[in-house]
Design an enzyme around this catalytic site. Structure first.
Site, PDB file in Angstrom:
ATOM      1  N   GLY A  76      69.810  39.610  53.513  1.00 25.64           N
ATOM      2  CA  GLY A  76      70.092  38.430  52.711  1.00 25.64           C
ATOM      3  C   GLY A  76      69.335  38.438  51.393  1.00 25.64           C
ATOM      4  O   GLY A  76      69.135  39.485  50.760  1.00 25.64           O
ATOM      5  N   SER A  77      68.851  37.273  51.000  1.00 25.80           N
ATOM      6  CA  SER A  77      68.234  37.133  49.678  1.00 25.80           C
ATOM      7  C   SER A  77      66.886  37.821  49.546  1.00 25.80           C
ATOM      8  O   SER A  77      66.364  37.917  48.434  1.00 25.80           O
ATOM      9  CB  SER A  77      68.080  35.642  49.343  1.00 25.80           C
ATOM     10  OG  SER A  77      69.340  35.033  49.189  1.00 25.80           O
TER      11      SER A  77
END
Length: 572
Positions: A291-292
């Site tokens: 993810g981020s």
């Protein structure tokens, strides 16, 4: 009558002659046995009475970096019987079964089934006091043998790192398996004399002395391991999560200071274990989309390309962007115009996607490969996985866009820790190790520069802003008296019908202190339940508690003390 006398005398002479021959034959045989066949017969007799018995060697100890014992071998006794002696005496077998709290009928059947054998284990690895109590009953055909049993003083706290050994003291999982040749001892041999029933009546000589196994010193700091385990378990239970992992890595040396997972298991009692997934060291075997937490590496690719600097403006209007037939959005928000730092602070998917489309897939993949993604960490842990780094023959824009914010590739918690250590170490990549001074012992070369120091320094300052409320970041990961840097991540989990809207992995990756990093801490909480699922809500507070305790345990000098607070304290 005279002829009868002569015949009787002849018969008597014949008898005496026969007796004389028999005596001579016996004397001749005796002399042959004593003089001619003596060595052969002696050897045959010894072969039937002298036996070579093994001498058990105890397994080497495993310690943490400070000498704290994590796995030790303690002497125990195993009860065995000679079925040939007791197969026909059920009363003895039943008394033995009762003393060992075993099923009487089962033990009788086992002894009868092995009636022709001379050795049968009845119960392995008993405490010496309990075994001695059984032997004190003086049951015929019942004996003991000394063995060693593995004991793990820290129990489930270190279970995933250490693994366990089996009943024969052979490593089965974890570092017990990886370093089995180093830890296992070399058994000795001893000559003994046994009687016809197989009982040892005299010990003759030691042919070979048993050699104990070697001590294995790990990079793990049990104090930090215990802290990380306690904090991760508390969050795992509170969130009713499916699983969770945490890794604490020394930035300068690449040594793993702590590696914990949930759920865990008791290495001393695995009989009631129903979830065999609890045996996995998820930090190295389980993969997830980061993810981020991957966006700082997208920022690195942007700076390296020369197309961006930290002040370049990237438009994220209106909070949605069409990429081919798909749409990338910023969780329903419009962050407007942002810089590279703003991309990380706001965790903008649109800004990240625009950067990736501008620099191209080769530049982005190159950065990710250089910091260790898609490559086996080579820690030596059994079952560790390299993760998945896509290399499509034809790259579609959406594949490149989603890669920039951590979808379409996978990593382990240990890989993510190594990657963040590159940023914290100003662009230098150090091999990870689970052994104390492991890189020095392996003769590892100097740390490899994979990112320009200036580029890494710029991203460091951006990651500080992410966790600084004064610069628009959040304070959920803050560590009192220390500056930190880090990035949150929240990734949807793939289900039966694609990405599930209500299933997420919550992550935080960071390091402390920010100005001179000592440790990298990675937190992964898989599928937390409840209204909160963002990395800033679930994983970041765990980072805060672990990093705070680790700074104290490692005696790192505080670097972010509020001067006004010092004045207040001094006034008191």
């Amino acid at each position: 009558m005279h002829s009868q006398k002569r015949f009787g005398g002849w018969r008597l002479s014949l008898v005496w002659f026969a007796l004389a021959l028999a005596v001579l034959a016996l004397l001749w045989k005796l002399l042959t046995l004593l003089l001619v066949d003596r060595d052969f017969l002696q050897g045959q007799g010894d072969a039937r009475t002298i036996r070579v018995e093994p001498l058990v060697a105890h397994r080497g100890m495993i310690t943490d970096r400070n000498g704290e014992p994590l796995a030790i071998s303690t002497p125990v006794k195993s009860i065995w019987v000679n079925p040939r002696e007791i197969a026909g005496d059920q009363s003895v077998v039943r008394r033995l079964a009762r003393s060992l709290q075993l099923n009487e009928d089962s033990l009788v059947a086992s002894v009868e089934a092995n009636a022709e054998r001379e050795f049968l284990y009845v119960r392995r690895r008993m405490p010496p006091a309990e075994a001695n109590a059984v032997l004190a009953m003086s049951l015929p055909g019942v004996y003991s043998r000394q063995e060693y049993q593995r004991y793990y003083p820290q129990g489930e706290v270190t279970a995933h790192v250490l693994g366990f050994s089996n009943v024969d003291d052979i490593g089965q999982e974890g570092l017990e398996l990886a370093f089995d040749d180093w830890l296992k001892g070399v058994p000795g041999r001893q000559q003994v004399i046994k009687d016809r029933r197989g009982r040892i009546i005299r010990e003759l000589e030691t042919i070979q002395t048993a050699q104990p196994g070697n001590t294995l010193a790990l990079s793990i700091d049990f104090r930090i391991q215990n802290l990380a385990y306690k904090e991760l378990k508390a969050e795992f239970v509170h969130r009713d999560a499916r699983a969770a992992s945490a890794v604490v890595l020394d930035v300068k040396t690449g040594e793993v200071l702590a590696m914990v997972n949930q759920p865990s298991f008791n290495p001393h009692n695995r009989s009631g274990l129903t979830d065999f997934g609890a045996l996995r060291n998820r930090s190295v075997t389980d993969l997830f989309e980061p993810g981020s937490t991957l966006k700082p590496f997208t920022a690195i690719a942007a700076l390296e390309s020369g197309l961006y600097d930290r002040n370049t403006i990237i438009s994220t209007h209106p909070g949605r962007m069409r990429v081919g037939r798909d749409v990338v959005q910023d969780r329903g928000q419009n962050f407007g115009d942002v810089t590279l730092q703003g991309m990380l602070v706001n965790s903008s998917n649109i800004a990240s996607a625009k950067i990736a489309l501008a620099v191209g897939h080769e530049a982005l993949r190159d950065v990710l490969l250089r910091v260790g993604f898609g490559e086996n960490p080579a820690s030596g842990f059994p079952g560790e996985r390299a993760g998945v780094m896509p290399n499509h023959r034809i790259w579609h824009d959406i594949e490149l866009a989603t890669l920039s914010f951590g979808y379409g590739m996978s990593t382990s918690a240990l890989q993510l820790a190594q990657a963040y250590s590159v940023i914290a170490n100003k662009g230098l990549r150090v091999p990870v190790t689970l052994l104390k001074d492991g890189n020095e012992m392996a003769g590892a070369s100097e740390p490899q520069r994979v990112i320009d120091a200036n580029v890494a320094g710029q991203v460091q300052s951006m990651l500080e802003a992410v966790v600084d409320p004064a610069q628009g970041g959040f304070d959920g990961a803050s560590v009192p008296f220390y500056s930190i840097a880090g990035k949150t991540g929240t990734a949807r989990v793939v289900g039966a019908s694609g990405y599930e809207a209500n299933l997420h992995n919550s992550m935080f990756a960071g390091y402390a202190p920010a100005d001179d990093p000592r440790i990298v801490v990675i937190i992964v909480v898989n599928e937390p339940k409840g209204a909160q699922h963002y990395g800033s809500q679930v994983a970041a507070p765990v980072f805060s508690r672990i990093a705070s305790g680790a700074m104290r345990l490692l005696e790192v000098t505080p670097n972010a003390i509020d001067p006004s607070r010092i004045m207040t304290l001094s006034a008191r």
